[in-house]
Motif scaffolding. Structure first.
Motif, PDB file in Angstrom:
ATOM      1  N   ARG A   1      -0.705  -6.391  -2.745  1.00  7.23           N
ATOM      2  CA  ARG A   1      -0.860  -7.589  -3.430  1.00  7.23           C
ATOM      3  C   ARG A   1       0.589  -8.042  -4.138  1.00  7.23           C
ATOM      4  NH1 ARG A   1      -6.053  -9.139  -3.523  1.00  7.23           N
ATOM      5  NH2 ARG A   1      -7.490  -7.506  -4.043  1.00  7.23           N
ATOM      6  N   ARG A   2       1.216  -6.833  -4.315  1.00  7.38           N
ATOM      7  CA  ARG A   2       2.655  -7.053  -5.069  1.00  7.38           C
ATOM      8  C   ARG A   2       3.863  -7.668  -4.161  1.00  7.38           C
ATOM      9  NH1 ARG A   2       1.454  -2.482  -7.818  1.00  7.38           N
ATOM     10  NH2 ARG A   2       3.124  -1.350  -6.854  1.00  7.38           N
ATOM     11  N   ASP A   3       4.576  -8.440  -4.750  1.00 10.96           N
ATOM     12  CA  ASP A   3       5.722  -8.890  -4.160  1.00 10.96           C
ATOM     13  C   ASP A   3       6.440  -7.861  -3.327  1.00 10.96           C
ATOM     14  OD1 ASP A   3       5.647 -11.447  -3.844  1.00 10.96           O
ATOM     15  OD2 ASP A   3       7.460 -11.938  -4.836  1.00 10.96           O
ATOM     16  N   ALA A   4       7.222  -6.945  -3.948  1.00  9.92           N
ATOM     17  CA  ALA A   4       8.057  -6.243  -3.348  1.00  9.92           C
ATOM     18  C   ALA A   4       7.555  -4.746  -3.090  1.00  9.92           C
ATOM     19  CB  ALA A   4       9.472  -6.147  -4.264  1.00  9.92           C
ATOM     20  N   ASP A   5       8.214  -3.977  -2.513  1.00 10.05           N
ATOM     21  CA  ASP A   5       8.053  -2.429  -2.209  1.00 10.05           C
ATOM     22  C   ASP A   5       8.035  -1.875  -3.411  1.00 10.05           C
ATOM     23  OD1 ASP A   5       8.559  -2.998   0.839  1.00 10.05           O
ATOM     24  OD2 ASP A   5      10.452  -3.608  -0.110  1.00 10.05           O
TER      25      ASP A   5
END
Ligand SMILES: Nc1ncnc2c1ncn2[C@@H]1O[C@H](COP(=O)(O)OP(=O)(O)OP(=O)(O)O)[C@@H](O)[C@H]1O
Ligand SMILES: Nc1ncnc2c1ncn2[C@@H]1O[C@H](COP(=O)(O)OP(=O)(O)OP(=O)(O)O)[C@@H](O)[C@H]1O
Ligand SMILES: [Mg+2]
Ligand SMILES: [Mg+2]
Lengths: 298, 222, 255, 255, 222
Positions: free
Chosen positions: D251-255
């Protein structure tokens, strides 16, 4: 003045309270009774503790323990009726030591007065550690009752009206609590159950406490002799047949305490004995009976 | 509008480099660049949906966006998708839906529409918002040529009547020529503006068109 | 469609009948009617209590408590759940309290409420709500976390007013969570109401059930238990299911 | 990331401390220590019971019951929920039973279990599971209904094996529902275990709480209640949260 | 494969009329038609995802589909999206991802990819499945011309090496000419096959191409 009672709607106390109300014994004793009907024992405790009721029913061991912990509660005798240990009609058990390795169903938990007394009795007479030698199943009174009928448990300690019903079904008493208390040097006339009121009430409104004792006594006198009064109560007694009705009636009558005030010395010695046998687990912080547990009139 | 981006990265991956652009009101930017270069990212930043970057974007004005995916409310009918987002009247919404070729499907739920129909619905929604700047992220993809043409015409009309500005990300040079007034091409890693020229007059000049196409090819392969 | 619904209702009836039959057979096989009375015996009790009015007194008392606590718990729980699902910070701060409250024994909450507020309706309703709020919060928090960020962005970019957004973007996504929170919720609330009535009220289904349990009258216990189940079945089929069918139309293939 | 987590933990601690503080202040203001003992008094009791071993005996008995019932209820409930969410027919048939079971009072279920199975562990665990299964079923059914049909079609068209499908397509979508079912679930189970222990067991936290409640010893009641809350807080922060963070990375934006 | 459809409708709306087609193995059908005509519906029926229609579709063989929307598992990485659906090895998956231009993004989650990248991922997944028939529903939309060209080449190679058959819905005639061996155009309401011709040799014949384009124009406006 009104005096509010928190009672278990199905409890035996209600027979007495209902009689008081019906024959207006409360008015005669100078107070007005108000009954707060509850569905369970814990509820009566909450009502009493929360100040919503002025009185409820408990045993004096409980009151002693509360007093030892600093609560100013006073015990007004109500009944000496107590149970005993019952086994099935076909059970081989004759004395407590026969129960070794068996299962005892106990209503009301490990602090139940009958259980405590029997524990002390077993230790004293047969040198038996009943708690260690048997398995105890604590549970709600009706469940213990039903499981006893289903022979899931080998012996039963329950509230006396359940025991009365069991006796009506042929169950046999191995030891009665009366026997046990006598053996422990206790006056069997010492009433185990009573009304609990706060010391505050006894001190500030002594006429109310006195009135309660009087009304209770008057109701008992009536119920001791008057069968018509019992017929009036029959619908609320939840009996299946005449045998049960008679058993309950007899049980109640047998439990009416004597006119004399409580023998505090006898109670003290019993308390000391139990403190010695059971320790803090059983009786709480105090090793000796705190003063002022029993209502002493004026 | 002023775009002044020092850099934008997702985690450790730097996507956009320094990008500085002054955009006059009413200007129509055609934004080109290979897939995955950062066009959508830039558009989302302009729309104010992504503020996690170094730099600033100023004086944007009221925008309406057509996302690359339709992004509709699946539990609301086509008409409601328009009216709820834009507060336009139901009858206006129906008129617009008819214009994008959804006559008779106004009460369908998005999942009951073909993807092309969903995109047209999203387009109608953006039009209904009557924005100062239209942000179209490949709004005309997966439409057949005829429908695409109609949509282009509709957009042109919309832009002309209201003097609306626009940023349109696209992969189709001809679309860019038709709707855009200025061409901006992103390329490189992190992406920067590699080409920025006015499209005035290029539309009907096949020579210059082909020249631009050649330059794009080179840029894309970089 | 209407035909399918009709058939559904038929199956529902058949299934209910089967349940009754299973019970009747079990009662017959068991033999001891004090332990497991037959459906007929229970129905008889139900009828008697309905005729003499007891049933209605207690049922309405309980229903009022359930409704009040449900309304309070759902609204506060939903708000908290939304807040904690949305804001990481709020979640980090409130989570320990939530877990503590979630695992606070009902008994403790009820006793404290009765002792502090008094043996009255307010205390009863508060006690139930306190028990239920954290459960709703947990369910709605998970639902909020699962919200589609793309729809949220869409709403933001079109500057949809907060209320419209809530009603048309957020609530439809939360609907499955709200539905299960409601269903599980009412049943949980009613279970706690039973305890609340047991511990400090003088009427209500819970009061009656415990009373007859003390008397070991299983037929009465079951009769009162069933009266509430019947109410809930009615709510399910008259309110919840039609509502669900309406709001989930969009999932279906055709119009 | 790790910094954020550290900060999160810090806030968690601060929040817990605040909770204790609030309690201490309330206890101080209230005055009557028998009704609301101070945190110190309760801690003292906790310490005493831990030293003399009582705490561990009862805590472990309760935990075992909670775990056993939880495992049973979650697995059966999940299966039923999947089935009812997937198959309209199964749902129509089983729904009346579900509603009935859902609204069966805990007391009735417990009493019947103790009477039929006897006053033993099996009965206790069964009684709790019976109370909890319908709740899990309801929650998972809603979750199953909300499954994305497109992903399902994808899985079908690629003929993904059932297990892969379950694990990689279905479970991740159900995760929020499972998470809230688990959290709400354990707390519900533990509340019922308390009643079960009260009505017919001879050990466990519930047994102790009721015992000390009989004696009006609020400090002991709270001490035992808190012992379980502490266990649950540990589970929350040591197991649930790390797990959730891992499975929601996507769900999070970046890795 | 034999397609023999008597009709397909959603609720009361009839979408497809009678459609009868015999498709030889290895044939590559380019499926054209205006937006909303029923291309995706037909492809879903061939894939066996929609069985609620009158008629039958036989002898389909193993298919792999690229949906019009990428339809990936958002909670699994790019590599896993390929391996889980197709049971191919992780190294094969990585190699394929590199071929579609996703080198370095193998461990990204779908939401961290641009839409064009997601589509290429979906394409790679279909290739990895090594199907007898590829079903491509506008698989090359929203890709820049260069990338689209690379994808076309890759598809051609895939089809050639394995003799794979294909049905590709598209709006782009040139794409159809490049990849298809037979052209089928749907049109009308309910939609039926309005054009069905072999594309052998048309690819390099601009005259015939333009002629077909003209006919399409007419059909689309119908
Ligand atoms: N949330 C994210 N986390 C990490 N990386 C991301 C995220 N979103 C986008 N990216 C990466 O940023 C780059 C730019 O993405 P963007 O969507 O802006 O591309 P695009 O130019 O719109 O491409 P397309 O034409 O394919 O839509 C891509 O390489 C993508 O992988
Ligand atoms: N689930 C559904 N319920 C009702 N109508 C539907 C449903 N799915 C599709 N339709 C309708 O069927 C028609 C054909 O849809 P389909 O998706 O097959 O079109 P398409 O040819 O793929 O269009 P596009 O090129 O836009 O993708 C459309 O008019 C659409 O509105
Ligand atoms: Mg993009
Ligand atoms: Mg389509």
């Amino acid at each position: 003045e009104t005096l509010r009672f928190a009672t278990l709607k199905t409890g035996t106390v209600n027979w007495e309270l209902d009689t008081i109300k019906h024959y207006e014994l409360d008015k005669k004793a100078g107070f007005e009774m108000e009954i707060l009907e509850m569905a369970g024992n814990p509820a009566t405790r909450i009502a009493f503790q929360g100040g919503e009721a002025d009185s409820m029913v408990a045993d004096w061991l409980w009151v002693a323990r509360q007093r030892a912990e600093g609560k100013d509660y006073v015990f007004i005798p109500y009944s000496t009726a107590v149970g005993g240990l019952l086994v099935a009609p076909d059970s081989p058990v004759q004395k407590l030591s026969d129960l070794k390795g068996g299962k005892i169903g106990i209503a009301g938990g490990p602090l139940d007065k009958s259980w405590l007394i029997l524990l002390a009795y077993a230790k004293k007479t047969e040198g038996l550690d009943l708690a260690a030698e048997t398995e105890q199943v604590f549970g709600a009174p009706p469940l213990i009752f039903q499981n006893a009928l289903q022979r899931e448990i080998d012996a039963t300690i329950n509230f006396w009206h359940f025991l009365a019903k069991m006796k009506a079904k042929g169950f046999r008493e191995v030891v009665s609590v009366t026997e046990a208390s006598t053996a422990l040097g206790l006056d069997p006339e010492t009433p185990l159950l009573g009304y609990v009121v706060s010391g505050d009430l006894v001190n500030n409104k002594p006429e109310l406490a006195k009135g309660l004792a009087e009304a209770s006594r008057a109701a008992k006198t009536l119920l001791a002799t008057d069968d018509a009064a019992w017929e009036r109560l029959r619908p609320m007694m939840n009996v299946a047949d005449a045998a049960e009705f008679e058993a309950l009636k007899a049980g109640y009558r047998a439990g009416i305490p004597g006119e004399d005030s409580v023998d505090v010395e006898a109670a003290r010695s019993m308390y000391a004995l139990m403190a010695e046998l059971g320790g803090e687990e059983l009786v709480g912080a105090a090793k000796t009976l705190p003063d002022g547990v029993f209502y002493q009139g004026e | 509008m002023r775009i002044d981006i020092a850099g934008k990265s997702f985690g450790s991956v730097s996507v956009l480099g320094r990008i500085e652009l002054d955009i006059a009101s009413g200007e129509r930017i055609a934004l080109l660049g290979p897939s995955g270069i950062g066009k959508s990212t830039l558009i989302r930043m302009v729309a104010g949906l992504d503020r996690d970057f170094a730099g600033r974007i100023e004086d944007v004005g009221r925008t309406a966006i057509v996302f690359q995916e339709p992004t509709l409310l699946p539990w609301r009918s086509a008409v409601q998708n328009v009216t709820l987002a834009t507060r336009c009247s139901a009858s206006d919404a129906r008129a617009l839906l008819a214009e994008v070729g959804l006559e008779g499907r106004e009460d369908a739920f998005p999942r009951q529409l073909s993807l092309g129909q969903q995109r047209r619905l999203a387009l109608a929604r953006a039009f209904a918002a009557k924005p100062a700047i239209l942000l179209l992220d490949e709004a005309f993809a997966s439409l057949d040529p005829e429908t695409a043409d109609r949509m282009h015409a509709l957009t042109e009309q919309m832009i002309r009547t209201h003097g609306t500005g626009a940023i349109l990300a696209t992969h189709d040079l001809d679309e860019a020529l038709r709707l855009g007034s200025r061409l901006i091409v992103l390329s490189g890693r992190p992406a920067t503006v590699k080409l920025d020229l006015s499209l005035a007059g290029v539309r009907d000049d096949t020579g210059r068109r082909d020249e631009i196409a050649e330059r794009l090819k080179v840029l894309y392969q970089a | 469609m209407s035909e399918a619904r009709q058939q559904g209702r038929l199956i529902g009836f058949a299934s209910g009948a089967l349940l009754l039959l299973a019970w009747a057979v079990a009662a017959h096989l068991h033999g001891d009617r004090t332990v497991l009375p037959s459906p007929a015996a229970v129905l008889d009790v139900l009828w008697r209590e309905a005729r003499n009015g007891n049933l209605w007194t207690h049922l309405s008392a309980t229903l009022l408590r359930v409704l009040a606590s449900f309304a309070i718990a759902m609204s506060i729980g939903t708000l908290l759940g939304l807040l904690m699902g949305r804001s990481r910070l709020a979640n980090t701060w409130l989570n320990p309290w939530l877990i503590a409250l979630l695992n606070l024994p009902a008994l403790v909450a009820i006793v404290l409420a009765y002792i502090w507020i008094g043996l009255n309706e307010v205390a009863a309703v508060v006690a139930v709500a306190v028990n239920k709020i954290p459960v709703v919060t947990v369910m709605l928090r998970e639902g909020t976390r699962a919200l589609d960020p793309r729809l949220d962005e869409m709403a933001r970019s079109f500057r949809m007013p907060t209320l419209t957004r809530l009603r048309h973007v957020v609530v439809p996504q939360l609907a499955p969570h709200v539905a299960s929170a409601s269903r599980a919720g009412i049943s949980l609330i009613w279970k706690i109401v039973l305890v609340v009535e047991f511990l400090g009220r003088s009427n209500g289904i819970g009061f009656q059930i415990h009373l007859y349990f003390e008397l070991f009258n299983v037929a009465y216990v079951l009769a009162y238990a069933i009266s509430f189940i019947v109410v809930m079945l009615t709510v399910e089929y008259a309110v919840l299911q039609p509502w669900e069918q309406r709001v989930s139309r969009w999932r279906r293939d055709a119009d």
